[in-house]
Motif scaffolding. Structure first.
Motif, PDB file in Angstrom:
ATOM      1  N   THR A   1      -4.779   3.020 -14.016  1.00  0.00           N
ATOM      2  CA  THR A   1      -4.127   2.627 -15.270  1.00  0.00           C
ATOM      3  C   THR A   1      -3.373   1.316 -15.166  1.00  0.00           C
ATOM      4  OG1 THR A   1      -2.200   3.972 -14.669  1.00  0.00           O
ATOM      5  CG2 THR A   1      -3.876   4.998 -16.079  1.00  0.00           C
ATOM      6  N   ARG A   2      -2.786   1.014 -14.015  1.00  0.00           N
ATOM      7  CA  ARG A   2      -1.974  -0.197 -13.854  1.00  0.00           C
ATOM      8  C   ARG A   2      -2.171  -0.779 -12.461  1.00  0.00           C
ATOM      9  NH1 ARG A   2       2.524   0.706 -17.835  1.00  0.00           N
ATOM     10  NH2 ARG A   2       2.374   2.899 -18.389  1.00  0.00           N
ATOM     11  N   ILE A   3      -2.173  -2.097 -12.398  1.00  0.00           N
ATOM     12  CA  ILE A   3      -2.199  -2.811 -11.122  1.00  0.00           C
ATOM     13  C   ILE A   3      -1.114  -3.876 -11.164  1.00  0.00           C
ATOM     14  CG2 ILE A   3      -3.530  -4.307  -9.589  1.00  0.00           C
ATOM     15  CD1 ILE A   3      -6.067  -2.994 -10.652  1.00  0.00           C
ATOM     16  N   LYS A   4      -0.252  -3.863 -10.177  1.00  0.00           N
ATOM     17  CA  LYS A   4       0.824  -4.854 -10.101  1.00  0.00           C
ATOM     18  C   LYS A   4       0.629  -5.688  -8.842  1.00  0.00           C
ATOM     19  CE  LYS A   4       5.894  -5.284 -10.143  1.00  0.00           C
ATOM     20  NZ  LYS A   4       6.095  -5.896 -11.462  1.00  0.00           N
ATOM     21  N   ALA A   5       0.610  -6.997  -8.985  1.00  0.00           N
ATOM     22  CA  ALA A   5       0.435  -7.905  -7.853  1.00  0.00           C
ATOM     23  C   ALA A   5       1.629  -8.841  -7.769  1.00  0.00           C
ATOM     24  CB  ALA A   5      -0.856  -8.700  -8.005  1.00  0.00           C
ATOM     25  N   GLU A   6       2.147  -9.012  -6.570  1.00  0.00           N
ATOM     26  CA  GLU A   6       3.308  -9.887  -6.355  1.00  0.00           C
ATOM     27  C   GLU A   6       3.195 -10.618  -5.033  1.00  0.00           C
ATOM     28  OE1 GLU A   6       7.089  -8.040  -8.721  1.00  0.00           O
ATOM     29  OE2 GLU A   6       6.803  -7.429  -6.642  1.00  0.00           O
ATOM     30  N   LYS A   7       4.010 -11.649  -4.906  1.00  0.00           N
ATOM     31  CA  LYS A   7       4.092 -12.359  -3.637  1.00  0.00           C
ATOM     32  C   LYS A   7       4.740 -11.447  -2.594  1.00  0.00           C
ATOM     33  CE  LYS A   7       5.217 -16.635  -3.414  1.00  0.00           C
ATOM     34  NZ  LYS A   7       5.961 -17.919  -3.481  1.00  0.00           N
ATOM     35  N   PRO A   8       4.287 -11.505  -1.353  1.00  0.00           N
ATOM     36  CA  PRO A   8       4.913 -10.695  -0.299  1.00  0.00           C
ATOM     37  C   PRO A   8       6.329 -11.172  -0.031  1.00  0.00           C
ATOM     38  CG  PRO A   8       3.338 -12.239   0.641  1.00  0.00           C
ATOM     39  CD  PRO A   8       3.182 -12.331  -0.846  1.00  0.00           C
ATOM     40  N   ILE A   9       7.236 -10.226   0.172  1.00  0.00           N
ATOM     41  CA  ILE A   9       8.647 -10.578   0.335  1.00  0.00           C
ATOM     42  C   ILE A   9       9.173 -10.328   1.746  1.00  0.00           C
ATOM     43  CG2 ILE A   9       9.175 -10.210  -2.094  1.00  0.00           C
ATOM     44  CD1 ILE A   9      10.319  -7.483  -1.346  1.00  0.00           C
ATOM     45  N   GLU A  10       8.389  -9.664   2.579  1.00  0.00           N
ATOM     46  CA  GLU A  10       8.884  -9.345   3.917  1.00  0.00           C
ATOM     47  C   GLU A  10       8.161 -10.136   5.002  1.00  0.00           C
ATOM     48  OE1 GLU A  10       8.995  -5.177   4.607  1.00  0.00           O
ATOM     49  OE2 GLU A  10      10.583  -4.829   3.146  1.00  0.00           O
ATOM     50  N   VAL A  11       7.558 -11.238   4.618  1.00  0.00           N
ATOM     51  CA  VAL A  11       6.951 -12.142   5.597  1.00  0.00           C
ATOM     52  C   VAL A  11       7.513 -13.536   5.360  1.00  0.00           C
ATOM     53  CG1 VAL A  11       4.826 -10.816   5.882  1.00  0.00           C
ATOM     54  CG2 VAL A  11       4.976 -12.526   4.076  1.00  0.00           C
ATOM     55  N   GLU A  12       7.427 -14.361   6.389  1.00  0.00           N
ATOM     56  CA  GLU A  12       7.976 -15.707   6.318  1.00  0.00           C
ATOM     57  C   GLU A  12       7.331 -16.533   5.221  1.00  0.00           C
ATOM     58  OE1 GLU A  12       8.180 -18.878   9.628  1.00  0.00           O
ATOM     59  OE2 GLU A  12       8.919 -17.019  10.554  1.00  0.00           O
ATOM     60  N   SER A  13       6.023 -16.385   5.112  1.00  0.00           N
ATOM     61  CA  SER A  13       5.268 -17.129   4.110  1.00  0.00           C
ATOM     62  C   SER A  13       3.940 -16.430   3.901  1.00  0.00           C
ATOM     63  CB  SER A  13       5.024 -18.571   4.563  1.00  0.00           C
ATOM     64  OG  SER A  13       4.204 -18.596   5.727  1.00  0.00           O
ATOM     65  N   GLU A  14       3.250 -16.836   2.837  1.00  0.00           N
ATOM     66  CA  GLU A  14       1.931 -16.263   2.601  1.00  0.00           C
ATOM     67  C   GLU A  14       0.991 -16.590   3.755  1.00  0.00           C
ATOM     68  OE1 GLU A  14      -1.572 -16.528  -0.813  1.00  0.00           O
ATOM     69  OE2 GLU A  14       0.495 -17.016  -1.344  1.00  0.00           O
ATOM     70  N   GLU A  15       1.108 -17.787   4.283  1.00  0.00           N
ATOM     71  CA  GLU A  15       0.260 -18.202   5.401  1.00  0.00           C
ATOM     72  C   GLU A  15       0.530 -17.350   6.640  1.00  0.00           C
ATOM     73  OE1 GLU A  15       2.085 -20.197   3.534  1.00  0.00           O
ATOM     74  OE2 GLU A  15       0.517 -21.232   2.407  1.00  0.00           O
TER      75      GLU A  15
END
Length: 247
Positions: A166-180
């Motif tokens: 029914t729902r999908i939520k996508a966000e930037k990761p918050i517990e890592v230094e960076s996406e890379e």
């Protein structure tokens, strides 16, 4: 107007992302977590699904207008969303993620709810399919299709039977230094899992890597909506304008 049954606690849980679920060599589901809540409440979708004056056109051809729930709606704190052609509410910032990536995430998880192995494979990075197939055959004497079906069965058990995303939520990761950094860690885990240098082959065979956090809500056969997957980190590889994941 049709009403849906949704747990207030599950709605609150969808707001809170950040629990790390990494690759675990002893767990083929790679730490996918599920969670069901009780005490459902009645919620009418009449206001929640009606576009407000703040609506604007979405950048993706296959996604609808941005919908901002009314302030008195139970869905207001979840934020704005779009509704996909499959009727799934998609929560994400288009400034962070292209709609094509979100569509792949949606297709990926729909494959589990429908047991569609062909659709699943279309979402998976090609070299991962071959590498995982070899790993499973060598260590467990079965292949990727059986592993996929096992994941489908596990999710179905968690939902008490058949279920509908029914729902999908996508966000930037918050517990890592960076996406890379998150992408590097994810691929390092795959190296450990497969016992080989898989990371470099992926990096050489794709145009970009995207690391993100997502949560999934689903409803069971009785229309009860609950959190199915919570705060899961996932990696996508972009290649020739398409997005693929691993797992």
């Amino acid at each position: 107007m049709k009403k849906s049954r949704i747990s207030a606690a599950a709605l609150s849980a969808l707001l809170c992302l950040g629990c790390f679920c990494g690759c675990n060599k002893n767990d083929e589901s790679s730490g996918k977590s599920s969670e069901k809540e009780s005490a459902p409440i009645e919620m009418t979708s009449e206001n929640a699904d009606k576009p407000s004056e703040k609506d604007s056109d979405a950048p993706g051809e296959n996604q609808g207008e941005i919908i901002v729930p009314d302030e008195d709606s139970d869905e207001y704190d979840l934020g704005s969303y779009r509704i996909s052609p499959n009727g799934i509410k998609l929560y994400y910032e288009d400034s962070e993620y292209p709609p094509e990536l979100i569509e792949t995430l949606e297709k990926y998880f729909l494959s589990f709810s429908t047991g569609d192995f062909a659709s699943y494979k279309e979402c998976i990075f090609p070299s991962y399919i071959d590498t995982m197939e070899s790993y499973l055959q060598k260590n467990f004497q079965y292949g990727l299709e059986k592993s996929f079906q096992t994941q489908c069965d596990n999710l179905s058990v968690n939902m008490g039977g058949s279920f509908e995303i029914t729902r999908i939520k996508a966000e930037k990761p918050i517990e890592v230094e960076s996406e890379e950094a998150g992408a590097e860690e994810f691929l390092d885990n795959l190296d450990s899992f497969f016992g080989q240098d898989y990371k470099e082959s992926v990096k050489n065979d794709c145009d970009a890597l995207r690391y993100m956090t997502f949560s999934i809500m689903a409803k069971d056969a009785d229309e009860n909506e609950s959190l199915l997957v919570s705060s899961f980190y996932i990696l996508f590889a972009e290649k020739d304008g398409k997005y693929y994941t691993f797992g």
